[in-house]
Design an enzyme around this catalytic site. Structure first.
Site, PDB file in Angstrom:
ATOM      1  N   GLU A   1      38.479  39.746  44.555  1.00 31.28           N
ATOM      2  CA  GLU A   1      38.258  38.844  43.420  1.00 31.28           C
ATOM      3  C   GLU A   1      38.036  37.396  43.856  1.00 31.28           C
ATOM      4  O   GLU A   1      37.172  36.705  43.296  1.00 31.28           O
ATOM      5  CB  GLU A   1      39.434  38.922  42.444  1.00 31.28           C
TER       6      GLU A   1
ATOM      7  N   HIS B   1      50.421  44.942  35.608  1.00 30.49           N
ATOM      8  CA  HIS B   1      49.121  45.228  34.996  1.00 30.49           C
ATOM      9  C   HIS B   1      49.153  45.076  33.475  1.00 30.49           C
ATOM     10  O   HIS B   1      48.291  45.615  32.782  1.00 30.49           O
ATOM     11  CB  HIS B   1      48.680  46.655  35.344  1.00 30.49           C
TER      12      HIS B   1
END
Length: 328
Positions: free
Chosen positions: A60, A129
């Site tokens: 990322e 998450h």
């Protein structure tokens, strides 16, 4: 109008803008060959080719940085994070580069980039998450932060985000990708920073955004309506900028406010909304503002812990009754 899924609305928004402007491209993990982790980009590789629909490694920081550099050089990247939990790996590029480059370059460089992907919990995915960082990004001058609650808003707001001259954080929800809603055949855009009054009412104002509206707030309003409580619902649509005038006008009418968001309570969007209402509409309030947020803990894995931690229909109903001074 036709009924399409949330993911289809996002895809249509990207397709329409990419057909107009060949400087727009999509980059992220599994967006090309796999058609997107959530099938948002299905078929886009076939239409636009590998130079504009770009699969990346699990990196990322790297592909966010490439996107920022590309935007500074005249392109218009759409960077997809498989989840905004993973954006933390790239947050330096978002906060220290994308958000600040226009100011730090004295206007010589713009950064027209969209960072998009799912936010919040999506079932039993545990603490790492299941987080909401809307307030983190909204705290950063130079960014716009959009959180749509339905397919119509998702398409119109994403199209506006893609053509915006500045960086936009566009936050979706994994559990909403299959949601269906009415979307016009004709092209349209929705302005960033303009809230939507989903339902008018006279007794209590509820302010919310994103997944909380279809999953929690609207079912709660159904229950409250049966009990004779007339709720006005405001969907913020974006949390930077926030449409404070719409909120203030509603509170002046209903004299009561409940704010519902999925994030943790400290320094949240609901904190800012509550502050602005007490500052600008204090004399109109008949009860303290109540916030319904997640508990101030990392989200557990067990279903019982998930239920206890997150906002729920029952918690919203309880809050509305509390500001109305009704029995709980």
């Amino acid at each position: 109008m036709r009924e399409i899924q949330f993911r289809e609305a996002l895809r249509e928004a990207m397709n329409e803008e990419m057909r107009k402007d060949d400087k727009i491209f999509l980059m992220g993990e599994e967006v090309a060959e796999y058609n997107g982790a959530y099938k948002v980009s299905q078929g886009m590789l076939d239409e636009f080719g590998a130079k504009r629909i770009i699969d990346t490694p699990i990196a990322e920081l790297g592909f966010a940085g490439i996107g920022v550099g590309a935007a500074m050089n005249g392109l218009r990247p759409i960077i997809e994070f498989m989840t905004f939990n993973f954006s933390l790996v790239a947050i330096d590029q978002i906060i220290n580069a994308a958000a600040k480059i226009r100011q730090m370059s004295g206007g010589q460089f713009a950064c027209p980039i969209v960072f998009r992907g799912p936010t919040g919990n999506a079932g039993q995915l545990a603490a790492q998450h299941s987080q909401n960082f809307e307030n983190w990004f909204a705290n950063t001058p130079g960014l716009k932060v959009v959180v749509p609650s339905n397919p119509y808003d998702a398409k119109g707001l994403l199209k506006s985000s893609i053509i915006d001259p500045d960086p936009v954080i566009f936050m979706e929800s994994e559990v909403m990708y299959g949601d269906k809603g009415a979307v016009p055949e004709e092209e349209y855009y929705l302005p960033i920073g303009k809230a939507n009054i989903v339902k008018e009412g006279k007794d209590v104002t509820i302010v919310s955004f994103g997944k909380m509206i279809p999953r929690v707030v609207l079912p709660a309003i159904e229950e409250l309506t049966k009990e004779g409580i007339d709720v006005e619902l405001i969907d913020l649509r974006s949390v930077r900028p926030i449409d404070f005038p719409a909120i203030i006008e509603s509170v002046k009418k209903t004299n009561r406010l409940v704010v519902v968001e999925e994030a943790w309570p400290l320094a949240s969007i609901s904190s800012e909304v509550a502050f602005r209402v007490q500052k600008d509409a204090f004399d109109y309030l008949d009860a303290p503002v109540i916030r319904v947020t997640s508990a101030d803990v990392p989200l557990g894995y067990a279903p019982t812990l998930v239920e206890a931690t997150l906002p729920s229909v029952a918690k919203v109903v309880k809050a509305v009754k509390e500001v109305s001074y009704l029995k709980k």
